[in-house]
Scaffold this active site. Structure first.
Site, mmCIF file in Angstrom:
data_model
loop_
_atom_site.group_PDB
_atom_site.id
_atom_site.type_symbol
_atom_site.label_atom_id
_atom_site.label_comp_id
_atom_site.label_asym_id
_atom_site.label_seq_id
_atom_site.Cartn_x
_atom_site.Cartn_y
_atom_site.Cartn_z
ATOM 1 C CE1 TYR A 1 18.090 12.685 11.307
ATOM 2 C CE2 TYR A 1 18.137 12.418 8.923
ATOM 3 C CZ TYR A 1 17.953 11.883 10.186
ATOM 4 O OH TYR A 1 17.647 10.551 10.312
ATOM 5 C CB THR B 1 6.113 -20.907 14.268
ATOM 6 O OG1 THR B 1 6.644 -22.224 14.380
ATOM 7 C CG2 THR B 1 7.096 -20.015 13.549
ATOM 8 N N GLY C 1 13.255 12.274 7.335
ATOM 9 C CA GLY C 1 11.962 11.843 6.789
ATOM 10 C C GLY C 1 10.896 12.904 7.040
ATOM 11 C CG LEU C 2 9.506 15.624 3.970
ATOM 12 C CD1 LEU C 2 9.024 15.723 2.534
ATOM 13 C CD2 LEU C 2 9.573 17.008 4.609
ATOM 14 C CG ASP C 3 7.379 9.833 8.006
ATOM 15 O OD1 ASP C 3 8.572 10.226 7.952
ATOM 16 O OD2 ASP C 3 7.081 8.622 8.069
ATOM 17 C CG PHE D 1 -1.139 0.873 5.254
ATOM 18 C CD1 PHE D 1 -2.100 0.116 4.610
ATOM 19 C CD2 PHE D 1 -0.258 0.228 6.125
ATOM 20 C CE1 PHE D 1 -2.205 -1.249 4.823
ATOM 21 C CE2 PHE D 1 -0.344 -1.138 6.342
ATOM 22 C CZ PHE D 1 -1.323 -1.876 5.699
ATOM 23 C CB ILE D 2 -2.312 6.338 1.335
ATOM 24 C CG1 ILE D 2 -1.248 6.009 0.288
ATOM 25 C CG2 ILE D 2 -2.712 7.813 1.261
ATOM 26 C CD1 ILE D 2 -1.711 6.195 -1.156
HETATM 27 N N1 ADP Z 1 -6.541 0.297 9.695
HETATM 28 C C1 ADP Z 1 -5.293 -0.103 9.480
HETATM 29 N N2 ADP Z 1 -4.878 -0.360 8.219
HETATM 30 C C2 ADP Z 1 -3.628 -0.746 7.983
HETATM 31 N N3 ADP Z 1 -2.702 -0.956 8.935
HETATM 32 C C3 ADP Z 1 -3.054 -0.755 10.194
HETATM 33 C C4 ADP Z 1 -4.349 -0.309 10.539
HETATM 34 N N4 ADP Z 1 -4.377 -0.166 11.869
HETATM 35 C C5 ADP Z 1 -3.179 -0.533 12.344
HETATM 36 N N5 ADP Z 1 -2.358 -0.907 11.342
HETATM 37 C C6 ADP Z 1 -0.972 -1.326 11.501
HETATM 38 O O1 ADP Z 1 -0.213 -0.213 11.111
HETATM 39 C C7 ADP Z 1 1.035 -0.612 10.578
HETATM 40 C C8 ADP Z 1 1.418 0.373 9.497
HETATM 41 O O2 ADP Z 1 1.490 1.642 10.113
HETATM 42 P P1 ADP Z 1 1.546 2.969 9.285
HETATM 43 O O3 ADP Z 1 1.801 4.049 10.264
HETATM 44 O O4 ADP Z 1 0.349 3.114 8.411
HETATM 45 O O5 ADP Z 1 2.819 2.679 8.380
HETATM 46 P P2 ADP Z 1 3.460 3.500 7.199
HETATM 47 O O6 ADP Z 1 3.317 4.975 7.558
HETATM 48 O O7 ADP Z 1 4.872 3.053 7.186
HETATM 49 O O8 ADP Z 1 2.746 3.156 5.925
HETATM 50 C C9 ADP Z 1 0.849 -2.062 10.106
HETATM 51 O O9 ADP Z 1 1.866 -2.831 10.701
HETATM 52 C C10 ADP Z 1 -0.493 -2.482 10.683
HETATM 53 O O10 ADP Z 1 -0.308 -3.549 11.577
HETATM 54 C C1 PAZ Z 2 12.183 6.363 8.506
HETATM 55 C C2 PAZ Z 2 11.077 6.255 7.471
HETATM 56 C C3 PAZ Z 2 11.404 5.133 6.511
HETATM 57 C C4 PAZ Z 2 9.750 5.941 8.211
HETATM 58 O O1 PAZ Z 2 8.754 5.681 7.262
HETATM 59 P P1 PAZ Z 2 7.352 4.969 7.606
HETATM 60 O O2 PAZ Z 2 7.610 3.855 8.550
HETATM 61 O O3 PAZ Z 2 6.501 6.026 8.293
HETATM 62 O O4 PAZ Z 2 6.760 4.536 6.315
HETATM 63 C C5 PAZ Z 2 10.884 7.615 6.715
HETATM 64 O O5 PAZ Z 2 10.720 8.649 7.641
HETATM 65 C C6 PAZ Z 2 12.067 7.931 5.826
HETATM 66 O O6 PAZ Z 2 12.155 7.468 4.723
HETATM 67 N N1 PAZ Z 2 13.015 8.758 6.345
HETATM 68 C C7 PAZ Z 2 14.212 9.165 5.614
HETATM 69 C C8 PAZ Z 2 15.437 8.767 6.368
HETATM 70 C C9 PAZ Z 2 15.591 9.514 7.670
HETATM 71 O O7 PAZ Z 2 14.626 10.013 8.261
HETATM 72 O O8 PAZ Z 2 16.762 9.614 8.126
HETATM 73 K K K Z 3 7.138 5.452 11.000
#
Ligand code: ADP
Ligand code: PAZ
Ligand code: K
Length: 249
Positions: free
Chosen positions: A93, A181, A100-102, A11-12
């Site tokens: 690291y 399930t 990962g930048l996040d 997601f963004i």
């Molecule tokens: N409003 C929302 N929209 C989308 N996903 C959501 C929302 N709220 C909670 N989630 C949950 O967030 C998860 C994705 O988290 P997110 O931090 O956005 O992931 P990523 O950074 O990897 O894209 C999904 O598993 C979903 O269940």
């Molecule tokens: C670990 C992650 C895949 C998490 O991504 P997200 O779940 O936030 O989409 C991302 O931070 C990433 O691609 N990191 C690079 C590898 C690392 O941090 O070692």
């Molecule tokens: K994450």
């Protein structure tokens, strides 16, 4: 008005802040670039002046998005870049560019807010954990599959585990042993996630001592909040770090 984006693997997350007061005017979560553009075009006349973003997507995908934003809104995007050291935090690291930048931004945000040792847990597509010491030294962390990846692995690598996402959300209303399930899988995966974060707490005690702060972020943060009563749940933690890494003044 500043547009801020956190482009994760699924997601963004986006928001528009009033630059002067740093107040969030509007924001949301979208599944694609086009959905983001639609959401932005639907905004009531917010004159965007800047964009800053963090992306864990490919460079090509990120470039395509920033080009589109430039074409549509005439704004240039500043992207968060890897750094060895920033705002008193030293990247742990071996190759700092590979963190990962996040994760990096969440760590910067957490240390800025806590000013003490931190355990940062981000529950998205993947689940990540990062540890930072009192002096800002980032020790590294852990990565494991998040809820979406765990359930999808089971659904795609078995013959008889099939259910839709709507059933999945209902299955977590309770945590008793599953009688269907969907309940068995959803509750089982959630227990794995809770076990992971509890294990991180134990590790953090070992590496950081008793006086550390726990930060919880990412779309699935609320799923583990119960087992981490002292944690600060901050959905916008990555944006706190983004403002530090990409100041616009
Ligand atoms: N409003 C929302 N929209 C989308 N996903 C959501 C929302 N709220 C909670 N989630 C949950 O967030 C998860 C994705 O988290 P997110 O931090 O956005 O992931 P990523 O950074 O990897 O894209 C999904 O598993 C979903 O269940
Ligand atoms: C670990 C992650 C895949 C998490 O991504 P997200 O779940 O936030 O989409 C991302 O931070 C990433 O691609 N990191 C690079 C590898 C690392 O941090 O070692
Ligand atoms: K994450």
């Amino acid at each position: 008005m500043i547009l801020e984006l956190d482009c994760g693997n699924s997601f963004i997350k986006w928001r528009v802040i009033d630059g002067a007061q740093a107040v969030t005017v509007i924001g949301g979560v979208v599944g694609s670039d086009s959905e983001l553009v639609s959401a932005l075009l639907a905004m009531p006349a917010p004159s965007l002046t800047h964009c800053r973003l963090v992306s864990v997507r490919s460079d090509d995908e990120t470039l395509a998005l920033t080009r589109r934003l430039d074409e549509l809104f005439g704004i240039e995007s500043v992207c968060a870049r890897p750094a060895l050291e920033m705002a008193g935090v030293r990247n742990g690291y071996v190759e700092y560019q590979r963190l990962g930048l996040d994760r990096w931004l969440a760590v910067l945000g957490a240390f800025h807010l806590a000013k003490k040792p931190c355990l940062v847990l981000d529950l998205g597509t993947a689940v990540t954990s990062d540890l930072v010491m009192a002096d800002g030294e980032h020790l590294g962390g852990f990565i494991c599959p998040g809820m979406p990846l765990m359930r999808n692995q089971l659904r795609t690598h078995t013959r008889r585990i099939r259910y839709d996402d709507e059933a999945a959300s209902r299955a977590l209303d309770e945590m008793a042993p599953g009688r269907t399930t969907v309940e068995a899988v959803e509750r089982g995966c959630l227990l794995m996630l809770r076990g992971f974060v509890l294990a991180q707490m134990e590790l953090a005690k070992e590496y950081l001592g008793d006086n550390f702060e726990v930060f919880l972020t990412g779309g699935d943060a609320l799923l583990v909040r119960d087992v981490l009563p002292g944690a600060r749940v901050l959905p916008d933690l990555v944006f706190v770090g983004l403002a530090i890494a990409c100041p616009l003044d």
